[in-house]
Structures are given as structure tokens and as C-alpha cells.
Design a protein around this motif. Structure first.
Motif, PDB file in Angstrom:
ATOM      1  N   LEU A  58      -1.925   8.014  24.619  1.00 35.13           N
ATOM      2  CA  LEU A  58      -2.588   6.732  24.387  1.00 35.13           C
ATOM      3  C   LEU A  58      -2.358   6.326  22.939  1.00 35.13           C
ATOM      4  CD1 LEU A  58      -5.930   7.705  26.151  1.00 35.13           C
ATOM      5  CD2 LEU A  58      -3.982   6.514  27.163  1.00 35.13           C
ATOM      6  N   VAL A  59      -1.503   5.340  22.716  1.00 36.65           N
ATOM      7  CA  VAL A  59      -1.104   4.940  21.368  1.00 36.65           C
ATOM      8  C   VAL A  59      -1.778   3.625  21.004  1.00 36.65           C
ATOM      9  CG1 VAL A  59       0.827   4.317  19.874  1.00 36.65           C
ATOM     10  CG2 VAL A  59       1.106   6.139  21.567  1.00 36.65           C
ATOM     11  N   GLY A  60      -2.390   3.590  19.837  1.00 34.86           N
ATOM     12  CA  GLY A  60      -3.027   2.369  19.364  1.00 34.86           C
ATOM     13  C   GLY A  60      -3.746   2.635  18.059  1.00 34.86           C
ATOM     14  N   GLY A  61      -4.839   1.904  17.844  1.00 32.54           N
ATOM     15  CA  GLY A  61      -5.632   2.083  16.641  1.00 32.54           C
ATOM     16  C   GLY A  61      -6.973   2.707  16.959  1.00 32.54           C
ATOM     17  N   SER A  62      -7.998   2.312  16.200  1.00 30.65           N
ATOM     18  CA  SER A  62      -9.304   2.961  16.345  1.00 30.65           C
ATOM     19  C   SER A  62      -9.976   2.638  17.667  1.00 30.65           C
ATOM     20  CB  SER A  62     -10.212   2.573  15.177  1.00 30.65           C
ATOM     21  OG  SER A  62     -10.326   1.163  15.069  1.00 30.65           O
ATOM     22  N   ASN A  63      -9.502   1.609  18.388  1.00 23.37           N
ATOM     23  CA  ASN A  63     -10.092   1.347  19.704  1.00 23.37           C
ATOM     24  C   ASN A  63      -9.849   2.513  20.653  1.00 23.37           C
ATOM     25  OD1 ASN A  63      -8.208   0.493  22.223  1.00 23.37           O
ATOM     26  ND2 ASN A  63      -7.116   0.070  20.325  1.00 23.37           N
ATOM     27  N   VAL A  64      -8.758   3.262  20.436  1.00 21.37           N
ATOM     28  CA  VAL A  64      -8.489   4.437  21.250  1.00 21.37           C
ATOM     29  C   VAL A  64      -9.475   5.548  20.898  1.00 21.37           C
ATOM     30  CG1 VAL A  64      -6.807   6.252  21.759  1.00 21.37           C
ATOM     31  CG2 VAL A  64      -6.064   3.863  21.579  1.00 21.37           C
ATOM     32  N   ALA A  94      -5.875   1.075   9.242  1.00 22.09           N
ATOM     33  CA  ALA A  94      -5.361   1.075   7.870  1.00 22.09           C
ATOM     34  C   ALA A  94      -4.084   1.898   7.745  1.00 22.09           C
ATOM     35  CB  ALA A  94      -6.419   1.609   6.908  1.00 22.09           C
ATOM     36  N   VAL A  95      -3.841   2.823   8.666  1.00 23.80           N
ATOM     37  CA  VAL A  95      -2.584   3.573   8.669  1.00 23.80           C
ATOM     38  C   VAL A  95      -1.460   2.695   9.202  1.00 23.80           C
ATOM     39  CG1 VAL A  95      -1.358   5.534   9.698  1.00 23.80           C
ATOM     40  CG2 VAL A  95      -3.703   5.807   8.878  1.00 23.80           C
ATOM     41  N   GLY A  96      -1.766   1.880  10.197  1.00 21.71           N
ATOM     42  CA  GLY A  96      -0.777   0.999  10.789  1.00 21.71           C
ATOM     43  C   GLY A  96      -0.321   1.491  12.155  1.00 21.71           C
ATOM     44  N   TYR A 128       3.186  -3.365   9.525  1.00 22.36           N
ATOM     45  CA  TYR A 128       2.422  -2.867   8.378  1.00 22.36           C
ATOM     46  C   TYR A 128       2.338  -1.346   8.388  1.00 22.36           C
ATOM     47  CZ  TYR A 128      -1.766  -1.505   5.800  1.00 22.36           C
ATOM     48  OH  TYR A 128      -2.650  -0.867   4.960  1.00 22.36           O
ATOM     49  N   PHE A 129       2.536  -0.756   7.214  1.00 25.37           N
ATOM     50  CA  PHE A 129       2.392   0.690   7.032  1.00 25.37           C
ATOM     51  C   PHE A 129       1.473   0.925   5.838  1.00 25.37           C
ATOM     52  CE2 PHE A 129       3.974   4.618   4.867  1.00 25.37           C
ATOM     53  CZ  PHE A 129       3.535   5.528   5.817  1.00 25.37           C
ATOM     54  N   GLY A 130       0.351   1.584   6.069  1.00 26.55           N
ATOM     55  CA  GLY A 130      -0.618   1.845   5.007  1.00 26.55           C
ATOM     56  C   GLY A 130      -0.325   3.156   4.306  1.00 26.55           C
ATOM     57  N   ALA A 131       0.501   3.106   3.276  1.00 28.97           N
ATOM     58  CA  ALA A 131       0.925   4.335   2.598  1.00 28.97           C
ATOM     59  C   ALA A 131      -0.247   5.079   1.976  1.00 28.97           C
ATOM     60  CB  ALA A 131       1.968   4.004   1.532  1.00 28.97           C
ATOM     61  N   SER A 132      -1.182   4.356   1.375  1.00 26.15           N
ATOM     62  CA  SER A 132      -2.329   5.029   0.729  1.00 26.15           C
ATOM     63  C   SER A 132      -3.157   5.791   1.757  1.00 26.15           C
ATOM     64  CB  SER A 132      -3.199   3.997   0.004  1.00 26.15           C
ATOM     65  OG  SER A 132      -2.480   3.373  -1.036  1.00 26.15           O
ATOM     66  N   ALA A 133      -3.441   5.144   2.894  1.00 26.79           N
ATOM     67  CA  ALA A 133      -4.203   5.818   3.942  1.00 26.79           C
ATOM     68  C   ALA A 133      -3.409   6.977   4.539  1.00 26.79           C
ATOM     69  CB  ALA A 133      -4.582   4.814   5.033  1.00 26.79           C
ATOM     70  N   PHE A 134      -2.098   6.798   4.676  1.00 21.80           N
ATOM     71  CA  PHE A 134      -1.279   7.856   5.265  1.00 21.80           C
ATOM     72  C   PHE A 134      -1.259   9.096   4.378  1.00 21.80           C
ATOM     73  CE2 PHE A 134       2.486  10.035   6.799  1.00 21.80           C
ATOM     74  CZ  PHE A 134       2.450   9.797   8.160  1.00 21.80           C
ATOM     75  N   TRP A 135      -1.228   8.912   3.055  1.00 26.97           N
ATOM     76  CA  TRP A 135      -1.286  10.066   2.150  1.00 26.97           C
ATOM     77  C   TRP A 135      -2.557  10.871   2.397  1.00 26.97           C
ATOM     78  CZ3 TRP A 135       2.083  12.837   0.007  1.00 26.97           C
ATOM     79  CH2 TRP A 135       3.212  12.330  -0.631  1.00 26.97           C
ATOM     80  N   ASP A 462     -12.973   5.093   0.281  1.00 29.43           N
ATOM     81  CA  ASP A 462     -12.070   5.541   1.333  1.00 29.43           C
ATOM     82  C   ASP A 462     -12.051   4.640   2.558  1.00 29.43           C
ATOM     83  OD1 ASP A 462     -11.574   7.892  -0.193  1.00 29.43           O
ATOM     84  OD2 ASP A 462     -13.455   8.723   0.548  1.00 29.43           O
ATOM     85  N   GLY A 463     -13.010   3.737   2.699  1.00 30.07           N
ATOM     86  CA  GLY A 463     -13.074   2.908   3.893  1.00 30.07           C
ATOM     87  C   GLY A 463     -13.911   3.569   4.975  1.00 30.07           C
ATOM     88  N   ASP A 464     -14.176   2.825   6.039  1.00 27.93           N
ATOM     89  CA  ASP A 464     -15.018   3.348   7.118  1.00 27.93           C
ATOM     90  C   ASP A 464     -14.268   3.485   8.431  1.00 27.93           C
ATOM     91  OD1 ASP A 464     -14.763   0.703   7.777  1.00 27.93           O
ATOM     92  OD2 ASP A 464     -16.887   0.225   7.705  1.00 27.93           O
ATOM     93  N   GLY A 465     -12.945   3.627   8.333  1.00 31.59           N
ATOM     94  CA  GLY A 465     -12.183   3.955   9.525  1.00 31.59           C
ATOM     95  C   GLY A 465     -11.709   2.777  10.352  1.00 31.59           C
ATOM     96  N   CYS A 466     -12.080   1.570   9.993  1.00 30.74           N
ATOM     97  CA  CYS A 466     -11.774   0.440  10.857  1.00 30.74           C
ATOM     98  C   CYS A 466     -10.488  -0.292  10.480  1.00 30.74           C
ATOM     99  CB  CYS A 466     -12.918  -0.561  10.843  1.00 30.74           C
ATOM    100  SG  CYS A 466     -14.469   0.125  11.410  1.00 30.74           S
ATOM    101  N   GLU A 467     -10.311  -0.576   9.225  1.00 32.44           N
ATOM    102  CA  GLU A 467      -9.204  -1.431   8.829  1.00 32.44           C
ATOM    103  C   GLU A 467      -8.906  -1.206   7.353  1.00 32.44           C
ATOM    104  OE1 GLU A 467     -11.766  -5.377   7.729  1.00 32.44           O
ATOM    105  OE2 GLU A 467     -10.877  -5.258   9.702  1.00 32.44           O
ATOM    106  N   THR A 468      -7.972  -1.994   6.827  1.00 29.27           N
ATOM    107  CA  THR A 468      -7.637  -1.899   5.414  1.00 29.27           C
ATOM    108  C   THR A 468      -8.894  -2.086   4.572  1.00 29.27           C
ATOM    109  OG1 THR A 468      -5.442  -2.783   5.858  1.00 29.27           O
ATOM    110  CG2 THR A 468      -6.207  -2.855   3.582  1.00 29.27           C
ATOM    111  N   ASN A 469      -9.081  -1.214   3.600  1.00 34.66           N
ATOM    112  CA  ASN A 469     -10.290  -1.219   2.793  1.00 34.66           C
ATOM    113  C   ASN A 469     -10.082  -2.041   1.521  1.00 34.66           C
ATOM    114  OD1 ASN A 469     -12.733  -0.613   1.554  1.00 34.66           O
ATOM    115  ND2 ASN A 469     -11.986   1.326   0.726  1.00 34.66           N
ATOM    116  N   LEU A 470     -10.545  -3.283   1.526  1.00 34.10           N
ATOM    117  CA  LEU A 470     -10.369  -4.157   0.369  1.00 34.10           C
ATOM    118  C   LEU A 470     -11.251  -3.748  -0.801  1.00 34.10           C
ATOM    119  CD1 LEU A 470     -10.121  -7.633   2.151  1.00 34.10           C
ATOM    120  CD2 LEU A 470      -8.268  -6.185   1.313  1.00 34.10           C
ATOM    121  N   TRP A 471     -12.286  -2.967  -0.547  1.00 34.21           N
ATOM    122  CA  TRP A 471     -13.144  -2.523  -1.642  1.00 34.21           C
ATOM    123  C   TRP A 471     -12.406  -1.581  -2.598  1.00 34.21           C
ATOM    124  CZ3 TRP A 471     -17.591  -4.762  -2.787  1.00 34.21           C
ATOM    125  CH2 TRP A 471     -18.319  -5.406  -1.796  1.00 34.21           C
TER     126      TRP A 471
END
Length: 481
Positions: A58-64, A94-96, A128-135, A462-471
Motif C-alpha cells: 500500500l503506497v501513499g502518504g500518511s492516509n495509509v 513531508a518525505v514526498g 516533490y522530495f523532502g530531503a530534510s525529512a528524509f535525512w 520536527d512537524g507533526d507527521g502530516c505535511e511540510t513543516n513551515l514552522w
């Protein structure tokens, strides 16, 4: 152990353009994210690479992560003779989505069935590829670094120094990412299923008012469509199948006609992706009572319902049209929240939002409010929650120096603080989830410092797991209390 050493060596070779001194610094720092939500991606990847037999991926984002019970899905399919090891492979927007496709593509083999279930959001449907989150995900998993392509490795190299600085700051502060709650590695079991109890909907109005969903306006980038189609081609060459399903969407968050929006989105997906759809997006537009903390995240009962829907869709695709015998759960009651109306209500003007005056947003200040040096937005008004602020709500507040916002405030629009030249202290009481902002929320207000609860600071970092963290771009202006 030997395999681990080889993986580390390979990762270092791939990142050889980085100075050896920086690599040494990275290896010397202790792990910071091993208990966080990020650490679940290596666990999902290792389950995928180590699983045997036919797999349902099952490939996707946090909805999975929030919306599929893999154990139940395996059980439902097995009842009708379809034996699969279920491998959830969706975690964090945020990972993409692009990274999730790339990580899983190299692991596909004969007999696999892949289900794509991607959030209907333009970023999720892009390259989109979230390099910061991927690290953060790859901190203790060098095998992830070797599994992505050259373009993504170049992006990782460009973000390495910032990642080191972040880790060093975490180590010096002692405030590590949270290890409990929904956004922690402990919220998952060994099979990659979320076991954290999400008893009901915790959003003030039942939907995330800062992120309405217009299905008809969702765009699919050509680069992403090409990646998906290359993925489908590679899967077929290996004897695997790829099917398209859909993320759940909160009905209350939809703009326009749900039926027309779903039809337009369905057509866009069929035009873009070279794989058959096994689901109807209308089936995944669900009432708000099935959701948890976002317009795509289901609560525990909602995950059971969505799993049953997906099982029915897959069984029909396999040629089995029998009705599932598994009982459907009852929709949970919304989790009640304390709505506190303070004396400061008299300083503000409010506008109703949501159906039947479900809640309010701050629309402006009264004359008395304009004269105050310190204001606290109330959590409630007329017995209903106050969930946001209009863009010009603070215009003319030339005396305002401090503003306090309750956790019921779910979003802040662009430039909302630009009309407050003396505002230097913004106090946020949010501890469970982040208030949504835009890239321009603080435009015109460079003097504003942001104060957050010490226990919640890792969320802002670090964000809350949902999306790109603008904070995270505002960390130099965020202080703790």
C-alpha cells in the motif's frame, strides 16, 4: 553486522562529495530520531524487503498509516482464498510520495499487488522530495540512502549541513522528538500498522478549517505522472500489478459539489496514470466522525471502515463479488473539548464558520480591543469554538504588544500580523498539534517572536507527521516557556 557495515560504506560512498570532516561529525552525534514518527519509515522498508510470498503493498502518504489496518486487510482477503502479506508503505507527506515510489520500486517482484492511495493534494501528487525529512528517516538506516536515485541523493547532500546543525541543536538542548502519542514510532506494531488508539475526531469543528479540499482543483504534475507510469511499467515487467485506489477525504472539508469534484478528480487520475482504478473516490468521501486530526487521517474505527471498503474493491478486482461478512464499526462520537469563553471576548469581533454556526473566527477588534497592549483570543464564543483568524482581523492594532492564541486556533492566514507594528510576543498554547500557517503568515511582521510550550517545541522543530513543516523555517524566532 557485516551487511550493516556494507550498507554504511555504500551510503558514505554515495555521499562522497561531502567533506570527510562533516561525515565524521554526523557519525559522532548520537541518534535523535530513533523514537520518532520518522523512524517508522526504515521499519516499513525493512518489512518490505524482508517479507516473503505474495505481497499487497500500500503506497501513499500518511492516509495509509492512519487509515489502513493491514492485519484486518490480510484476514479479510484470506477469507476468500487470497493470501497476501500486507505491507503498508505510506507515512509522511513531508518525505514526498515520489520517495515512497522510488523506495518500493526496486523491491517489486512477481505476484506482488501494489495499491496506490495518494492524498488529493497537489504536493502529494508531484515529484516533490523532502530531503530534510528524509535525512531524519535515514538517520539510523543508511540503506534508505542507497535506495533513492541520483537526483534525490544530490538533494540529500545539499541538505546535510542543515541536518547536522539540527541534530547538534537537539543534542545540546536535550529535547528529543516525542516518543509517544500518534506521531511516534511506538504508535506502530511490528507489521507497520498504527496501534495508537484514536478514539474519535479531535478537530474543533470536525474538519481542518485551514485546509479545505477542492477535488476539482487538484493538479497532478507531469513529472509525477511519468514516475508513476514508469513504476507501473517496471511492475508489469516483474510480474506485479499496480492498482489505483483513493485516500479518504473528510466530507465536511470539501469545497463545491462532492460528486462533481470526485468525478473531476477521478478523470484526472485516469488520464494521468497508466494503471486500472479499483476504487470509486466517492466511496472514500466519509463523514467527519470517521476522522481524527486532519482531513485525510482516520480514527481507529474509521481505519476499520476504510479497510473493509478497500478489501471489497480488491476482491471485486480479483473476481470475487461476495459481500464481506465482517461487521462494520459504528461511527464514534466527536471527542468533546473544553470551550472556555473569557472576559477578553469583548475585545474581538467574530464571524461564524461552518454549517449552522458550528464555530467562529476572529474577524476584527472592537474599539476597546484596538487600545489593548495585550490580548488573549478566547477558545470559545457563544458556546462554540474559535478556530481561526481572518487575514485583516488585527488591522489597526497599533498598541498591541502581546497576543495569546488557544489551541482551538487551527490556522493563521497570510500577513495576519502585518497590521500590528508593536507586536513582539505571540504566545501559542498548542501542545497536541500544530497551528497551520502559510509561508507568508508572518510577512510584514519581522519583529514578532513566537513563544511555545517547552513540551511542544519538538513539534515545531520536527512537524507533526502530516505535511511540510513551515514552522521549521522560523526556529530562530521560536522560544519556549
Amino acid at each position: 553486522m557485516r551487511r550493516r557495515i556494507i550498507q554504511i560504506a555504500a551510503a558514505l560512498l554515495l555521499l562522497a562529495i561531502l567533506p570527510a570532516s562533516l561525515l565524521g561529525v554526523g557519525l559522532s552525534l548520537p541518534s535523535c530520531y530513533q523514537d520518532s514518527y520518522y523512524a517508522q519509515l526504515p521499519a516499513l522498508y525493512r518489512r518490505l524487503t524482508g517479507s516473503r510470498g505474495k505481497r499487497l503493498i500500500l503506497v501513499g502518504g500518511s492516509n495509509v498509516a492512519f487509515g489502513v489496518d493491514g492485519g484486518l486487510l490480510k484476514q479479510l482477503l484470506a477469507q476468500y482464498g487470497y493470501e497476501y502479506t500486507v505491507c503498508p508503505f505510506g507515512l509522511y507527506a513531508a518525505v514526498g510520495t515520489s520517495a515512497m515510489l522510488e523506495l518500493s520500486q526496486g523491491q517489486l517482484r512477481e505476484g506482488d499487488v501494489v495499491v496506490l492511495a495518494i492524498e488529493p493534494a497537489s504536493e502529494a501528487l508531484s515529484a516533490y522530495f523532502g530531503a530534510s525529512a528524509f535525512w531524519k528517516c535515514a538517520e539510523d538506516a543508511p540503506e534508505l540512502l542507497t535506495a533513492v536515485g541520483p537526483a534525490h541523493r544530490a538533494a540529500l547532500a545539499g541538505n546535510y549541513v542543515g541536518f547536522l546543525q539540527e541534530r547538534a541543536a537537539i543534542c545540546s538542548s536535550g529535547q528529543f522528538p516525542q516518543g509517544e502519542g500518534a506521531y511516534a514510532k511506538s504508535s506502530f506494531d511490528e507489521s507497520g500498522n498504527m496501534i495508537f488508539c484514536r478514539a474519535g475526531n479531535i478537530m474543533a469543528l470536525g474538519w481542518d478549517t485551514g485546509a479545505p479540499v477542492d477535488l476539482a482543483a487538484v493538479s497532478i504534475s507531469p513529472d509525477f505522472a511519468r514516475q508513476v507510469n514508469d513504476y507501473c511499467k517496471a511492475a508489469r515487467e516483474r510480474g506485479a500489478e499496480v492498482y489505483l485506489s483513493f485516500s479518504p477525504v473528510n466530507r465536511s472539508a470539501l469545497e463545491g459539489s462532492p460528486g462533481e469534484g470526485a468525478a473531476a478528480y477521478f478523470r484526472a487520475c485516469l488520464d494521468a496514470f497508466d494503471c486500472p482504478a479499483v476504487s470509486d473516490p466517492n466511496r472514500y468521501i466519509l463523514d467527519s466522525g470517521w476522522f481524527y486530526d486532519s482531513n485525510f487521517h482516520l480514527n481507529s474505527a474509521g481505519a476499520v471502515l476504510r479497510t473493509c471498503l478497500l478489501a471489497e474493491d480488491l476482491l471485486a478486482q480479483f473476481g470475487c463479488y461476495e459481500q464481506l461478512s465482517f461487521p462494520r464499526p459504528a461511527m464514534p462520537e466527536a471527542i468533546s473539548q473544553e470551550i472556555e469563553e473569557t472576559a477578553d471576548s469583548g475585545w474581538f469581533s467574530f464571524s461564524a464558520v461552518g454549517g449552522e454556526n458550528a464555530g467562529y473566527v476572529v474577524s476584527g477588534l472592537t474599539q476597546a480591543g484596538l487600545e489593548q497592549a495585550a490580548l488573549a483570543v478566547p477558545a470559545g464564543f457563544n458556546g462554540k469554538p474559535v478556530v481561526g483568524m481572518e487575514a485583516h482581523a488585527l488591522d489597526g492594532a497599533v498598541a498591541l504588544e502581546e497576543l495569546r492564541l488557544p489551541e482551538t486556533i487551527e490556522s493563521l492566514p497570510e500577513g495576519v500580523f502585518s497590521g500590528c507594528p508593536k507586536l513582539t510576543r505571540l504566545v501559542l498554547e498548542h501542545t497536541r498539534r500544530l497551528c497551520r500557517i502559510t509561508e507568508r503568515t508572518f510577512s510584514g511582521a519581522p519583529q514578532v517572536k513566537i513563544y511555545v510550550p517547552a513540551a511542544a517545541y519538538p513539534l515545531y522543530r520536527d512537524g507533526d507527521g502530516c505535511e511540510t513543516n513551515l514552522w521549521s523555517a522560523l526556529l530562530d524566532r521560536i522560544f519556549q516557556y
